[in-house]
Write a protein that holds these residues in place. Structure first.
Motif, PDB file in Angstrom:
ATOM      1  N   ALA A   1      80.119  15.393 -54.629  1.00 55.76           N
ATOM      2  CA  ALA A   1      79.340  14.182 -54.888  1.00 55.76           C
ATOM      3  C   ALA A   1      78.911  14.170 -56.344  1.00 55.76           C
ATOM      4  O   ALA A   1      78.565  15.212 -56.908  1.00 55.76           O
ATOM      5  N   ILE A   2      78.955  12.990 -56.919  1.00 54.04           N
ATOM      6  CA  ILE A   2      78.450  12.775 -58.274  1.00 54.04           C
ATOM      7  C   ILE A   2      76.958  12.483 -58.143  1.00 54.04           C
ATOM      8  O   ILE A   2      76.559  11.646 -57.338  1.00 54.04           O
ATOM      9  N   GLY A   3      76.153  13.154 -58.927  1.00 53.36           N
ATOM     10  CA  GLY A   3      74.702  13.041 -58.817  1.00 53.36           C
ATOM     11  C   GLY A   3      74.096  11.848 -59.511  1.00 53.36           C
ATOM     12  O   GLY A   3      73.072  11.962 -60.180  1.00 53.36           O
ATOM     13  N   ARG A   4      74.664  10.705 -59.358  1.00 54.97           N
ATOM     14  CA  ARG A   4      74.126   9.458 -59.888  1.00 54.97           C
ATOM     15  C   ARG A   4      74.187   8.412 -58.783  1.00 54.97           C
ATOM     16  O   ARG A   4      75.253   7.840 -58.574  1.00 54.97           O
TER      17      ARG A   4
ATOM     18  N   ILE B   1      84.264  13.112 -67.996  1.00 52.36           N
ATOM     19  CA  ILE B   1      83.994  13.267 -66.570  1.00 52.36           C
ATOM     20  C   ILE B   1      82.530  12.967 -66.275  1.00 52.36           C
ATOM     21  O   ILE B   1      81.626  13.483 -66.935  1.00 52.36           O
ATOM     22  N   GLU B   2      82.308  12.135 -65.262  1.00 50.60           N
ATOM     23  CA  GLU B   2      80.947  11.846 -64.809  1.00 50.60           C
ATOM     24  C   GLU B   2      80.253  13.152 -64.450  1.00 50.60           C
ATOM     25  O   GLU B   2      80.892  14.108 -64.013  1.00 50.60           O
ATOM     26  N   ARG B   3      78.943  13.174 -64.581  1.00 56.82           N
ATOM     27  CA  ARG B   3      78.178  14.377 -64.266  1.00 56.82           C
ATOM     28  C   ARG B   3      76.813  14.007 -63.747  1.00 56.82           C
ATOM     29  O   ARG B   3      76.368  12.883 -63.995  1.00 56.82           O
ATOM     30  N   PRO B   4      76.210  14.917 -63.085  1.00 53.01           N
ATOM     31  CA  PRO B   4      76.686  16.197 -62.564  1.00 53.01           C
ATOM     32  C   PRO B   4      77.487  15.979 -61.279  1.00 53.01           C
ATOM     33  O   PRO B   4      77.391  14.929 -60.644  1.00 53.01           O
ATOM     34  N   ILE B   5      78.250  16.995 -60.909  1.00 54.56           N
ATOM     35  CA  ILE B   5      79.020  16.937 -59.665  1.00 54.56           C
ATOM     36  C   ILE B   5      78.761  18.221 -58.890  1.00 54.56           C
ATOM     37  O   ILE B   5      78.899  19.315 -59.436  1.00 54.56           O
TER      38      ILE B   5
END
Length: 112
Positions: A100-103, A88-92
């Motif tokens: 929102a994904i923090g990227r 899972i992408e991070r951070p959220i």
């Protein structure tokens, strides 16, 4: 306000620091230790308004191993995210039924 957080990830630490600097104290969920259920992943995708594939860390070696040569459905991808939260992408940040994904980090700040 909840932050899906991995303390070993610099981007995740940056997001937490940015929130705290702005006076926010999010509930921290260490999703690697406390994985999301299938229903939670589906809800998160809805809050993010993205496809399951967009939630995957596609450069992760584990993803390449699990997906190599396969045609995966959305349900298959969700199952992999539940079984392997490392993908899972991070951070959220989840806040007021939005996420929102923090990227980049600005995405998280935009939903406050």
């Amino acid at each position: 306000m909840q932050l899906l957080h991995n303390p070993r990830c610099s981007k995740s630490r940056e997001a937490l620091a940015a929130l705290e600097e702005r006076g926010h104290a999010p509930t921290i969920r260490r999703y690697l230790e406390d994985p999301l259920s299938e229903a939670e992943v589906i809800e998160l995708l809805s809050q993010l308004n993205i496809s399951p594939l967009d939630l995957v860390r596609q450069k992760e070696e584990l993803w390449r191993e699990l997906s190599a040569g396969k045609i995966l459905t959305d349900a298959d991808i969700i199952d992999l995210l539940v079984r392997h939260p490392k993908l899972i992408e991070r951070p959220i940040l989840i806040h007021q039924n939005k996420a929102a994904i923090g990227r980049p980090l600005a995405r998280i700040l935009s939903i406050l």
